[in-house]
Design a protein around this motif. Structure first.
Motif, PDB file in Angstrom:
ATOM      1  N   LEU A  59     -26.273  36.446 -20.313  1.00 46.93           N
ATOM      2  CA  LEU A  59     -25.365  37.193 -21.176  1.00 46.93           C
ATOM      3  C   LEU A  59     -24.048  37.513 -20.480  1.00 46.93           C
ATOM      4  CD1 LEU A  59     -27.878  39.673 -22.851  1.00 46.93           C
ATOM      5  CD2 LEU A  59     -26.716  37.749 -23.940  1.00 46.93           C
ATOM      6  N   GLY A  60     -24.073  37.460 -19.155  1.00 43.96           N
ATOM      7  CA  GLY A  60     -22.842  37.696 -18.407  1.00 43.96           C
ATOM      8  C   GLY A  60     -21.753  36.692 -18.751  1.00 43.96           C
ATOM      9  N   ALA A  61     -22.140  35.487 -19.174  1.00 48.70           N
ATOM     10  CA  ALA A  61     -21.152  34.470 -19.530  1.00 48.70           C
ATOM     11  C   ALA A  61     -20.332  34.896 -20.740  1.00 48.70           C
ATOM     12  CB  ALA A  61     -21.845  33.138 -19.793  1.00 48.70           C
ATOM     13  N   ALA A  62     -20.988  35.556 -21.698  1.00 48.21           N
ATOM     14  CA  ALA A  62     -20.268  36.042 -22.874  1.00 48.21           C
ATOM     15  C   ALA A  62     -19.301  37.160 -22.485  1.00 48.21           C
ATOM     16  CB  ALA A  62     -21.248  36.529 -23.933  1.00 48.21           C
ATOM     17  N   LEU A  63     -19.731  38.025 -21.585  1.00 48.33           N
ATOM     18  CA  LEU A  63     -18.880  39.138 -21.152  1.00 48.33           C
ATOM     19  C   LEU A  63     -17.659  38.645 -20.386  1.00 48.33           C
ATOM     20  CD1 LEU A  63     -21.634  41.680 -19.986  1.00 48.33           C
ATOM     21  CD2 LEU A  63     -20.336  41.688 -22.124  1.00 48.33           C
ATOM     22  N   THR A  64     -17.862  37.696 -19.501  1.00 49.00           N
ATOM     23  CA  THR A  64     -16.727  37.185 -18.735  1.00 49.00           C
ATOM     24  C   THR A  64     -15.763  36.422 -19.636  1.00 49.00           C
ATOM     25  OG1 THR A  64     -18.012  35.203 -18.141  1.00 49.00           O
ATOM     26  CG2 THR A  64     -18.016  37.039 -16.574  1.00 49.00           C
ATOM     27  N   THR A  65     -16.305  35.655 -20.575  1.00 50.70           N
ATOM     28  CA  THR A  65     -15.442  34.883 -21.476  1.00 50.70           C
ATOM     29  C   THR A  65     -14.582  35.806 -22.335  1.00 50.70           C
ATOM     30  OG1 THR A  65     -17.045  33.071 -21.571  1.00 50.70           O
ATOM     31  CG2 THR A  65     -15.428  33.182 -23.339  1.00 50.70           C
ATOM     32  N   ALA A  66     -15.142  36.917 -22.765  1.00 50.19           N
ATOM     33  CA  ALA A  66     -14.393  37.868 -23.601  1.00 50.19           C
ATOM     34  C   ALA A  66     -13.181  38.427 -22.877  1.00 50.19           C
ATOM     35  CB  ALA A  66     -15.317  39.002 -24.035  1.00 50.19           C
ATOM     36  N   ASN A  67     -13.221  38.456 -21.560  1.00 50.77           N
ATOM     37  CA  ASN A  67     -12.127  39.036 -20.780  1.00 50.77           C
ATOM     38  C   ASN A  67     -11.117  38.015 -20.288  1.00 50.77           C
ATOM     39  OD1 ASN A  67     -12.688  42.083 -20.284  1.00 50.77           O
ATOM     40  ND2 ASN A  67     -14.685  41.098 -20.049  1.00 50.77           N
ATOM     41  N   ILE A  68     -11.322  36.729 -20.625  1.00 53.78           N
ATOM     42  CA  ILE A  68     -10.334  35.706 -20.263  1.00 53.78           C
ATOM     43  C   ILE A  68      -9.149  35.821 -21.199  1.00 53.78           C
ATOM     44  CG2 ILE A  68      -9.908  33.216 -20.184  1.00 53.78           C
ATOM     45  CD1 ILE A  68     -12.853  32.857 -19.386  1.00 53.78           C
ATOM     46  N   ARG A  69      -7.950  35.872 -20.652  1.00 53.85           N
ATOM     47  CA  ARG A  69      -6.739  36.117 -21.445  1.00 53.85           C
ATOM     48  C   ARG A  69      -5.934  34.861 -21.744  1.00 53.85           C
ATOM     49  NH1 ARG A  69      -8.916  40.279 -23.307  1.00 53.85           N
ATOM     50  NH2 ARG A  69      -9.076  42.097 -21.950  1.00 53.85           N
ATOM     51  N   GLY A  70      -6.051  33.847 -20.900  1.00 56.07           N
ATOM     52  CA  GLY A  70      -5.166  32.699 -21.018  1.00 56.07           C
ATOM     53  C   GLY A  70      -5.587  31.632 -22.002  1.00 56.07           C
ATOM     54  N   VAL A  71      -6.798  31.775 -22.589  1.00 53.07           N
ATOM     55  CA  VAL A  71      -7.330  30.743 -23.489  1.00 53.07           C
ATOM     56  C   VAL A  71      -7.984  31.440 -24.681  1.00 53.07           C
ATOM     57  CG1 VAL A  71      -8.992  28.856 -23.716  1.00 53.07           C
ATOM     58  CG2 VAL A  71      -7.743  29.152 -21.592  1.00 53.07           C
ATOM     59  N   ARG A  72      -7.829  30.847 -25.846  1.00 52.45           N
ATOM     60  CA  ARG A  72      -8.440  31.417 -27.057  1.00 52.45           C
ATOM     61  C   ARG A  72      -9.903  30.983 -27.177  1.00 52.45           C
ATOM     62  NH1 ARG A  72      -5.427  30.232 -32.327  1.00 52.45           N
ATOM     63  NH2 ARG A  72      -5.490  28.098 -31.563  1.00 52.45           N
TER      64      ARG A  72
ATOM     65  N   MET B 119     -11.556  26.465   0.458  1.00 50.62           N
ATOM     66  CA  MET B 119     -12.255  26.699  -0.796  1.00 50.62           C
ATOM     67  C   MET B 119     -12.003  28.099  -1.357  1.00 50.62           C
ATOM     68  SD  MET B 119     -13.907  23.928  -1.611  1.00 50.62           S
ATOM     69  CE  MET B 119     -15.287  24.345  -2.678  1.00 50.62           C
ATOM     70  N   TRP B 120     -11.248  28.885  -0.635  1.00 49.49           N
ATOM     71  CA  TRP B 120     -11.016  30.267  -1.058  1.00 49.49           C
ATOM     72  C   TRP B 120      -9.823  30.354  -2.004  1.00 49.49           C
ATOM     73  CZ3 TRP B 120     -12.721  34.947  -1.781  1.00 49.49           C
ATOM     74  CH2 TRP B 120     -11.811  35.997  -1.955  1.00 49.49           C
ATOM     75  N   PHE B 121      -9.924  31.261  -2.968  1.00 48.91           N
ATOM     76  CA  PHE B 121      -8.771  31.610  -3.798  1.00 48.91           C
ATOM     77  C   PHE B 121      -8.860  33.101  -4.087  1.00 48.91           C
ATOM     78  CE2 PHE B 121     -12.054  31.240  -6.930  1.00 48.91           C
ATOM     79  CZ  PHE B 121     -11.682  32.069  -7.979  1.00 48.91           C
ATOM     80  N   ASN B 122      -7.747  33.695  -4.471  1.00 53.65           N
ATOM     81  CA  ASN B 122      -7.701  35.138  -4.703  1.00 53.65           C
ATOM     82  C   ASN B 122      -8.099  35.428  -6.149  1.00 53.65           C
ATOM     83  OD1 ASN B 122      -7.107  37.832  -5.045  1.00 53.65           O
ATOM     84  ND2 ASN B 122      -5.217  37.750  -3.849  1.00 53.65           N
ATOM     85  N   PRO B 123      -9.287  35.977  -6.390  1.00 47.76           N
ATOM     86  CA  PRO B 123      -9.728  36.229  -7.770  1.00 47.76           C
ATOM     87  C   PRO B 123      -8.891  37.288  -8.487  1.00 47.76           C
ATOM     88  CG  PRO B 123     -11.253  37.205  -6.200  1.00 47.76           C
ATOM     89  CD  PRO B 123     -10.303  36.384  -5.401  1.00 47.76           C
ATOM     90  N   LEU B 124      -8.262  38.180  -7.722  1.00 46.43           N
ATOM     91  CA  LEU B 124      -7.408  39.196  -8.341  1.00 46.43           C
ATOM     92  C   LEU B 124      -6.094  38.585  -8.822  1.00 46.43           C
ATOM     93  CD1 LEU B 124      -7.929  42.187  -5.867  1.00 46.43           C
ATOM     94  CD2 LEU B 124      -9.071  41.755  -8.047  1.00 46.43           C
ATOM     95  N   LYS B 125      -5.646  37.567  -8.124  1.00 49.09           N
ATOM     96  CA  LYS B 125      -4.412  36.889  -8.508  1.00 49.09           C
ATOM     97  C   LYS B 125      -4.654  35.893  -9.633  1.00 49.09           C
ATOM     98  CE  LYS B 125      -0.586  34.265  -6.484  1.00 49.09           C
ATOM     99  NZ  LYS B 125      -0.075  33.628  -5.225  1.00 49.09           N
ATOM    100  N   HIS B 126      -5.852  35.353  -9.694  1.00 52.69           N
ATOM    101  CA  HIS B 126      -6.197  34.350 -10.711  1.00 52.69           C
ATOM    102  C   HIS B 126      -7.481  34.785 -11.434  1.00 52.69           C
ATOM    103  CE1 HIS B 126      -3.191  31.853  -8.772  1.00 52.69           C
ATOM    104  NE2 HIS B 126      -3.844  31.969  -7.624  1.00 52.69           N
ATOM    105  N   PRO B 127      -7.415  35.879 -12.205  1.00 52.81           N
ATOM    106  CA  PRO B 127      -8.636  36.449 -12.809  1.00 52.81           C
ATOM    107  C   PRO B 127      -9.310  35.536 -13.831  1.00 52.81           C
ATOM    108  CG  PRO B 127      -6.679  37.509 -13.692  1.00 52.81           C
ATOM    109  CD  PRO B 127      -6.225  36.674 -12.542  1.00 52.81           C
ATOM    110  N   ASP B 128      -8.536  34.774 -14.584  1.00 59.60           N
ATOM    111  CA  ASP B 128      -9.157  33.915 -15.600  1.00 59.60           C
ATOM    112  C   ASP B 128     -10.072  32.869 -14.968  1.00 59.60           C
ATOM    113  OD1 ASP B 128      -7.989  35.263 -17.669  1.00 59.60           O
ATOM    114  OD2 ASP B 128      -6.540  33.706 -18.182  1.00 59.60           O
TER     115      ASP B 128
END
Length: 209
Positions: free
Chosen positions: A196-209, A13-22
Motif C-alpha cells: 500500500l506504500g506504493a499508492a501513498l508515494t504515488t499520491a505525493n509525486i508532483r511532476g506527473v499526473r 549511485m547516490w542522489f539527493n532525495p530531498l533535491k529530487h523527491p519525485d
C-alpha cells in the motif's frame, strides 16, 4: 576490488532525495510493492502444501498451472497498461490500479481455502504486476533528476527491487515467527500492507499526473 573502488560505486549511485523527491518517491513505491511479490514467489509452495494439504509433487503441478495463467495475465496486462497509460498520458491512476490488484491478489491468496481461490489470487497479483511494471517504468523515466545521466538513475531505480530480493528472505522468518512459524497467510498479508506504500508515494509525486 579495492575499497576505494567500492566506495566510488556507492558514491556514483547516490542522489539527493530531498533535491529530487519525485524520483525518490518512485523508488520507495517500487521498493514497498516488491515485498509482496517476493514473499509470494518464494513461499507459495509452502502455503499450498501447509494450508491446502497438497503433497510436494501435487503442489508443484498445481503451481505450474497457476503459473501459466499468471503469465498470461502478466503479459496481457503489461501490454494493456502501458498502451492505455500512453494513450491517456496518465500514470498515477494506473499505479493505483496496479497496487489495488496486487494487494487484492495477496489478500485472496493469503486467505485461500482451495487451489481455485489461490489461483485467483495469483492471477490478480500477476495482472497488477504487469500493469505496474510497464507504467512505473514510464513514470520513473519522466521524473529522472538528470536526463543526460539516464543510465545511472535507471540503475538506481532497478536497485529498489534488487534490495528487496536480499531483505525479504531476512524479514520473512521474523514475520513467520509472529504467526507461530507456519502462517504464510500472515506473510502475504504483510506484503499487501507494505504494498500500500506504493499508492501513498504515488499520491505525493508532483511532476506527473
Amino acid at each position: 576490488m579495492r575499497v576505494g573502488s567500492i566506495l566510488d560505486v556507492f558514491r556514483n549511485m547516490w542522489f539527493n532525495p530531498l533535491k529530487h523527491p519525485d524520483f525518490a518517491l518512485v523508488w520507495v513505491g517500487k521498493f514497498c510493492l516488491s515485498f509482496g511479490s517476493t514473499f509470494f514467489s518464494t513461499y507459495q509452495l509452502y502455503l499450498v502444501q501447509d494450508r491446502l494439504g497438497y503433497a510436494p509433487e501435487q503442489a508443484g503441478r498445481q503451481l505450474a498451472a497457476v503459473g501459466g495463467l499468471s503469465l498470461l495475465a502478466l503479459v496481457g496486462c503489461s501490454i494493456a497498461g502501458g498502451t492505455l497509460s500512453d494513450r491517456f498520458k496518465r500514470r498515477k491512476p494506473f499505479i493505483y490500479l496496479a497496487t489495488g490488484l496486487i494487494v487484492a491478489g495477496l489478500a485472496v491468496a493469503a486467505s485461500a481455502s482451495s487451489i481455485l481461490f489461490f489461483a485467483v489470487g495469483g492471477v490478480l497479483l500477476s495482472a497488477g504486476t504487469g500493469v505496474f511494471t510497464s507504467v512505473d517504468l514510464a513514470l520513473a523515466s519522466e521524473v529522472l533528476p538528470e536526463k543526460d545521466k539516464a543510465g545511472k538513475y535507471m540503475s538506481i531505480y532497478y536497485l529498489s527491487s534488487t534490495v528487496v530480493g536480499g531483505l525479504a528472505p531476512l524479514l520473512a522468518p521474523v514475520i513467520l515467527g509472529l504467526g507461530d512459524g507456519g502462517s504464510y497467510g500472515v506473510l502475504l498479508l504483510s506484503g499487501a500492507i507494505l504494498g500500500l506504500g506504493a499508492a501513498l508515494t504515488t499520491a505525493n509525486i508532483r511532476g506527473v499526473r
